[in-house]
Design a protein around this motif. Structure first.
Motif, short mmCIF file in Angstrom:
data_model
loop_
_atom_site.label_atom_id
_atom_site.label_comp_id
_atom_site.label_asym_id
_atom_site.label_seq_id
_atom_site.Cartn_x
_atom_site.Cartn_y
_atom_site.Cartn_z
N PRO A 87 0.80 -1.23 0.00
CA PRO A 87 0.00 0.00 0.00
C PRO A 87 0.83 1.28 0.00
O PRO A 87 0.33 2.35 -0.35
CB PRO A 87 -0.82 -0.11 1.29
CG PRO A 87 -0.02 -1.01 2.18
CD PRO A 87 0.65 -2.00 1.25
N SER A 88 2.09 1.18 0.41
CA SER A 88 2.94 2.37 0.44
C SER A 88 4.40 1.94 0.43
O SER A 88 4.72 0.78 0.69
CB SER A 88 2.66 3.20 1.70
OG SER A 88 3.06 2.49 2.86
N GLU A 89 5.27 2.90 0.16
CA GLU A 89 6.70 2.64 0.21
C GLU A 89 7.15 2.29 1.63
O GLU A 89 8.00 1.43 1.83
CB GLU A 89 7.48 3.85 -0.30
CG GLU A 89 7.55 3.96 -1.81
CD GLU A 89 8.45 2.91 -2.41
OE1 GLU A 89 9.68 3.00 -2.27
OE2 GLU A 89 7.92 1.97 -3.03
N THR A 90 6.55 2.97 2.61
CA THR A 90 6.90 2.67 4.00
C THR A 90 6.57 1.22 4.35
O THR A 90 7.38 0.51 4.97
CB THR A 90 6.14 3.61 4.95
OG1 THR A 90 6.49 4.97 4.66
CG2 THR A 90 6.48 3.30 6.40
N ALA A 91 5.40 0.77 3.92
CA ALA A 91 5.00 -0.62 4.19
C ALA A 91 5.94 -1.58 3.49
O ALA A 91 6.32 -2.62 4.05
CB ALA A 91 3.56 -0.85 3.73
N TYR A 92 6.33 -1.24 2.25
CA TYR A 92 7.22 -2.13 1.52
C TYR A 92 8.57 -2.26 2.23
O TYR A 92 9.10 -3.37 2.37
CB TYR A 92 7.46 -1.65 0.09
CG TYR A 92 8.56 -2.44 -0.58
CD1 TYR A 92 8.35 -3.75 -0.98
CD2 TYR A 92 9.85 -1.90 -0.73
CE1 TYR A 92 9.38 -4.51 -1.53
CE2 TYR A 92 10.88 -2.64 -1.29
CZ TYR A 92 10.64 -3.95 -1.69
OH TYR A 92 11.65 -4.70 -2.23
N TRP A 93 9.14 -1.15 2.69
CA TRP A 93 10.47 -1.23 3.27
C TRP A 93 10.47 -1.88 4.65
O TRP A 93 11.46 -2.50 5.05
CB TRP A 93 11.13 0.15 3.28
CG TRP A 93 11.61 0.48 1.91
CD1 TRP A 93 11.07 1.34 1.01
CD2 TRP A 93 12.70 -0.15 1.23
NE1 TRP A 93 11.74 1.32 -0.17
CE2 TRP A 93 12.76 0.40 -0.08
CE3 TRP A 93 13.63 -1.12 1.59
CZ2 TRP A 93 13.71 0.01 -1.01
CZ3 TRP A 93 14.58 -1.51 0.66
CH2 TRP A 93 14.62 -0.94 -0.62
N ALA A 94 9.35 -1.80 5.35
CA ALA A 94 9.22 -2.57 6.59
C ALA A 94 9.17 -4.06 6.27
O ALA A 94 9.82 -4.88 6.93
CB ALA A 94 7.97 -2.14 7.35
N PHE A 95 8.40 -4.40 5.23
CA PHE A 95 8.32 -5.78 4.78
C PHE A 95 9.68 -6.25 4.25
O PHE A 95 10.09 -7.39 4.49
CB PHE A 95 7.26 -5.90 3.69
CG PHE A 95 7.21 -7.25 3.03
CD1 PHE A 95 6.53 -8.31 3.61
CD2 PHE A 95 7.86 -7.47 1.82
CE1 PHE A 95 6.48 -9.55 3.01
CE2 PHE A 95 7.83 -8.71 1.21
CZ PHE A 95 7.13 -9.76 1.80
N SER A 96 10.37 -5.38 3.54
CA SER A 96 11.66 -5.74 2.97
C SER A 96 12.65 -6.09 4.07
O SER A 96 13.41 -7.06 3.94
CB SER A 96 12.21 -4.58 2.13
OG SER A 96 13.46 -4.91 1.57
#
Length: 309
Positions: A141-150
């Protein structure tokens, strides 16, 4: 959905990421040695590995490219082996035969990877991000969510998985001169490790030859020759066998009998490849290769097994 913002990463940035991770780990190792002298070196190695992963993740985040992490899972075992050996009984220059064989084969495994699957980040930098990361990024849903997932799933999870597979080697190294003599079980384990490296090498060579041949139809047809006739992912099978061989070597040295939990790493490695990596790669091949549905119906997913057609 987030809009992917993948940027080119220079080779100097890639080198800086790993040099910084190494420097941070060395500094933290000194702090652990001074502040927690009684903490076991397996736990210290774990803390250093997680810290180095966090540093590489930070460089990935700043560059907006998770592929900065790609070679880490192969670099970290070499660094861990060096660290554990440096603090082993008898010091760095006492080499017991079993641990020596384990370390030599570990380096052979890593060198094979860097030779056969060279990482662009070392020489020219990165011009793209691995398609799997890009696919996952687009679903967030967002870049922030992606980098936490990453950090949790694309950096830390493989770090922990490979670290768990390295623990039998760590125990062998920590035995020092007290290690039991070599026996038939050691010969079998070493043969399995060497076979696994050979399977990975052969699978990579056969796939590369297929991609160069007219039979591939520009990548629209799957490789069905050599080891690829017996498994849809023989390279993954070889990787799992390699870590199973390290566990077998640890068992031969008596480490597993004392700590059955050391079996977890190799077992989870098999599960990870079978239920995470294989389905992801199969789905991509179904989209890109016109004969892949037939391949899936006739060919083992992971294990080397006679085809059904």
């Amino acid at each position: 959905m987030s809009t992917p913002q993948v940027h080119r990463v220079s080779a100097s940035w890639c080198w800086l990421a790993y040099a910084t991770a190494l420097a941070a780990s060395a500094a933290l190792a000194h702090v652990l040695e001074v502040s927690y002298p009684t903490l076991g070196y397996l736990w210290k190695g774990f803390i250093l590995n997680v810290a180095a992963t966090a540093v590489v993740w930070l460089f990935s985040l700043i560059a907006s490219n998770t592929s900065v992490y790609d070679p880490y899972w192969c670099v970290a075992p070499l660094a861990l082996g060096f660290y554990w050996k440096a603090h082993a009984p008898g010091g760095f220059w006492l080499y017991e035969p079993r641990e020596t064989a384990a370390l030599v084969l570990l380096w052979a495994w890593a060198v094979r990877f860097f030779w056969r699957v060279p990482w662009d980040g070392w020489k020219v930098g990165l011009t793209h991000e691995d398609w799997r990361y890009a696919q996952l990024r687009a679903q967030m849903p967002s870049e922030t969510a992606y980098w936490a997932f990453s950090f949790s799933s694309l950096h830390l999870t493989p770090t922990l998985l490979v670290h768990a597979c390295m623990l039998p080697v760590a125990r062998l190294i920590q035995q020092g001169a007290a290690a039991p003599p070599l026996g038939a079980a050691d010969a079998a384990a070493l043969a399995l490790i060497a076979l696994a490296i050979g399977i990975e090498t052969a699978a990579d060579e056969q796939l590369a030859a297929h991609r160069r041949s007219p039979a591939s139809l520009g990548g629209r047809r799957a490789c069905r020759s050599g080891l690829w006739r017996w498994s849809r992912h023989p390279n993954y099978c070889g990787e799992c066998l390699f870590h199973t061989g390290l566990l077998a070597l640890g068992a031969a040295g008596g480490a597993v009998a004392a700590e059955p939990a050391l079996c977890v790493g190799a077992a989870v490695m098999w599960l990870f490849f079978r239920f995470a990596s294989v389905p992801l790669m199969d789905a991509r091949s179904l989209e890109r290769r016109e004969d892949y549905k037939a391949v899936m119906a006739s060919t083992s997913a992971l294990l080397l097994w006679p085809p059904r057609d």
